[in-house]
Write a protein that holds these residues in place. Sequence first.
Motif, PDB file in Angstrom:
ATOM      1  N   TYR A  24       0.872  -1.172   0.000  1.00 25.59           N
ATOM      2  CA  TYR A  24       0.000   0.000   0.000  1.00 25.59           C
ATOM      3  C   TYR A  24       0.916   1.232   0.000  1.00 25.59           C
ATOM      4  N   LEU A  25       0.928   1.972  -1.145  1.00 20.55           N
ATOM      5  CA  LEU A  25       1.752   3.162  -1.269  1.00 20.55           C
ATOM      6  C   LEU A  25       0.851   4.392  -1.359  1.00 20.55           C
ATOM      7  N   VAL A  26       1.301   5.468  -0.684  1.00 22.37           N
ATOM      8  CA  VAL A  26       0.504   6.694  -0.663  1.00 22.37           C
ATOM      9  C   VAL A  26       1.172   7.714  -1.593  1.00 22.37           C
ATOM     10  N   LYS A  27       0.340   8.275  -2.477  1.00 25.44           N
ATOM     11  CA  LYS A  27       0.822   9.293  -3.389  1.00 25.44           C
ATOM     12  C   LYS A  27       1.067  10.594  -2.610  1.00 25.44           C
ATOM     13  N   PRO A  28       1.979  11.423  -3.071  1.00 25.52           N
ATOM     14  CA  PRO A  28       2.997  11.112  -4.092  1.00 25.52           C
ATOM     15  C   PRO A  28       4.047  10.183  -3.487  1.00 25.52           C
ATOM     16  N   VAL A  29       4.535   9.238  -4.294  1.00 22.48           N
ATOM     17  CA  VAL A  29       5.482   8.263  -3.815  1.00 22.48           C
ATOM     18  C   VAL A  29       6.841   8.551  -4.424  1.00 22.48           C
ATOM     19  N   GLU A  30       7.861   8.439  -3.640  1.00 22.03           N
ATOM     20  CA  GLU A  30       9.219   8.674  -4.094  1.00 22.03           C
ATOM     21  C   GLU A  30       9.621   7.504  -4.987  1.00 22.03           C
ATOM     22  N   ALA A  52      11.484  -0.099  -4.893  1.00 23.22           N
ATOM     23  CA  ALA A  52      11.710  -1.130  -3.863  1.00 23.22           C
ATOM     24  C   ALA A  52      10.442  -1.930  -3.583  1.00 23.22           C
ATOM     25  N   THR A  53       9.294  -1.245  -3.470  1.00 24.46           N
ATOM     26  CA  THR A  53       8.037  -1.918  -3.155  1.00 24.46           C
ATOM     27  C   THR A  53       7.626  -2.874  -4.274  1.00 24.46           C
ATOM     28  N   VAL A  54       7.766  -2.378  -5.536  1.00 21.28           N
ATOM     29  CA  VAL A  54       7.419  -3.237  -6.679  1.00 21.28           C
ATOM     30  C   VAL A  54       8.335  -4.449  -6.726  1.00 21.28           C
ATOM     31  N   ARG A  55       9.625  -4.206  -6.463  1.00 22.61           N
ATOM     32  CA  ARG A  55      10.584  -5.324  -6.515  1.00 22.61           C
ATOM     33  C   ARG A  55      10.263  -6.373  -5.453  1.00 22.61           C
ATOM     34  N   MET A  56       9.950  -5.938  -4.238  1.00 19.82           N
ATOM     35  CA  MET A  56       9.628  -6.883  -3.168  1.00 19.82           C
ATOM     36  C   MET A  56       8.326  -7.639  -3.476  1.00 19.82           C
TER      37      MET A  56
END
Length: 807
Positions: A100-106, A112-116
């Motif tokens: 769960y990523l909150v915009k705006p995302v660095e 890193a999140t996509v890779r994991m």
Amino acid sequence: MNGRIMIVEDERIVALDLRQTLESFGHEVVMVASSGEQAVAEGPRLKPDLVLMDIHLDGPMDGTAAACVLQEHSIPVLFLTAFAGQAMLDLAERSSPYGYLVKPVETRALQATVRMALARRRAELQVEKGEERLRLAMDAAELGVWEWDATRHRFVSEGRFESIFGCSPESLDDAERGFLARIDPAFRPGIAEALTQGQAIRTTVKLNESPDSGDNGWVDLHAQAFSRPDGGLDRAVGVIRDVTLEREQEERLRRAAVVFTSTGEGMAILDVDHRVISINPAFETLTGFTEHEVKGLAPDDFLHARRREDSFEARLQESDSDYWSGEVACLRKDGTLFPAWQHLCVVRDAQGQVGNYVLAISDTGALRRAEAQINHLAYHDTLTGLGNRNMLEDTIEREIDRARQHGGRVAVLFIDLDGFKLINDTLGHAAGDTLLREVAHRISRILRRTDTAIRIGGDEFVVVVPDITRLEDCASLAEKLLCEIRTGIDLEHERLSVSASIGIAVFPDNANDFTGLVQAADSAMYGAKERGRNRYAFYSNDMAERAIERLHIEQGLLRAIAGDQLLLQYQPVVRLEDGQLVGFEALIRWDEPTHGRIGPDRFIPVAEECGLIDYIGAWVLRTACAQAVSWIRQGFEALRLAVNVSARQMSAGDFVTTVREILDETEFPPDQLDLEITESTLQSVDHSRQLLAELRALGVCISIDDFGTGFSSLSLLKHLQIDRIKIDRSFVQDLPGDANGVAVTEAIVAMANRLGLSLIAEGVETATQQEFLRKLGCDEAQGYLFSRPLDVRDVDMLIAAPPEHLS
């Protein structure tokens, strides 16, 4: 490692930026969707490794709803949204997102999140593939997996478990729905103990009937139990496999092995080259060869005689199928030759290829001996060893054919023993069988080699005599047979003698076929009996007529008993001093619908011979007693009732019981019943003294009927308990004019008076006879002078208005 990614974002600029960023990281963007509906429609087809999903989307389906649908297709979702409130997080959590990523995302955080997420997905795919392999392996092995978690009290099963087990248990040891409850009680304790002690289990168990399907069977059970530190059961994991078919196959194989081992046929299992693999014990017994000696040899090398037609190949070539059977010559180990019935069978595998041969042999020599024994039993009497009925017909028909061809004669002698039934009934069947064997031996001793002796049943024998030239030869043979038969026989510490009656019929003089010849001889035999027994008689037409009449009487008696055609008449008995009525003698009559009334002198002898006299005698006694009771109640209280008893009745072991039961049933006074027994009956009944004592103990009176007409023995009067004697009508009819009759009558009266016996004279027809007998001292009389036998209604009238005296 890079992946295939689907972007779901309704803001076009944001979506393009995300695509560029992900592609810069080396990932492949397979699609950019602007709505949840589009993502759900295309996701299952594209099968992306990851979906980057905004929660707020245009259209009725938001990101969380779309994520739930994609999750059903095992497509992972990573949320990228501008909202992070608690309510939103709770809603997103329902779809089990990968992040769960909150915009705006660095950018680095996104990378890193996509890779994991992709790494997690790869790991899950590895697990799923492993689970799939395990599932496929379980299906291929037809296994069912189960686990019992004792801490959570939860039973879990997978694979073929439910189809094998018939149900899904709720626990391990529940009494009704538990895993152990489904196992047969005989196997249950060992399994429960192993699980309790944390041991491994590898066994085959039988299942009870399933409460759901009703099926039962056998399963292989492999399990491992794990214990808690305190020693209690923590969990157990196991697999099961249905082995019902294997068990049934094993059972069939065991049965086949038992048959192979225990059958009386010699059996050999051969390979495809006709060489012995194994033999059974019967094969060793029949041939003398052991399995070690013949293993690897072909039957043609040691078993079959050296004739080509007995060889293995020749037999199979004869047959158009995989089976052949027939008789062959075989050799034993010692070189002796024996005939054998051989069966050859080809055993093929599932593809139809020859796998084995089965050879079975049985010694037909033993079968032939058994057939000879069976044939002997079929044509010979087992008791005497003489021929039986089957041999009788074959012999007579064969001799008649020979006589027709050569113009000769054939004689048939029908032999019936006189008084055998009485001996059989009094001394027992064992003594009777001994007597029959001795008689058979004596008959055989007299005959020529060409003559044939037959026992056709009971005490009846037939002798077939071929090549008769003179009738005198038949008479001579009959005389020899009579003499030989009546010679004394030692039987159970007693020496008895039995006579015979012989009837003689001759082909073609008296009959032209088997049936007629035997019937003619049978008729002649009855003619000999009528003439006094212990003699022979040749067939004549009047004998045939009497035999037919006897048959009609016998058959008619059966109908008479069933149709109530028998009746009783009662002849008054009076006191000679004053003519006073003292009682009645019950006399049986037969009203035959076609021929009218038949007297007892015609049908009683037939009833005695055919065995109906027991029933008829009991019927007479019961009917007479019941009727006499009614007359006593009418006022004739002193009435005395006389009933005749035959030798056959007295010989029956239950005669005293029958008399007692009838007296109790009818309530007739025993001291007013007079049983009339002839002298010959007393002489023929071996236990007459004991029998009369038992009858007297009942209170019954005993009279000797027709006294003086038999072979009178004064010892009867001296030793037996007798109340009165009846002077036969043959002595009375010529009184007082016949001097011999007067002398005999005076002697009987004097003897009776000295012995204290009452006297009754039969057949008194004139007043002169009455007066003579009265003066002589005779007590009572009956006859036409006083009254003919009366029907019941006439006796009723006589009792209702009795005359002063009958004379």
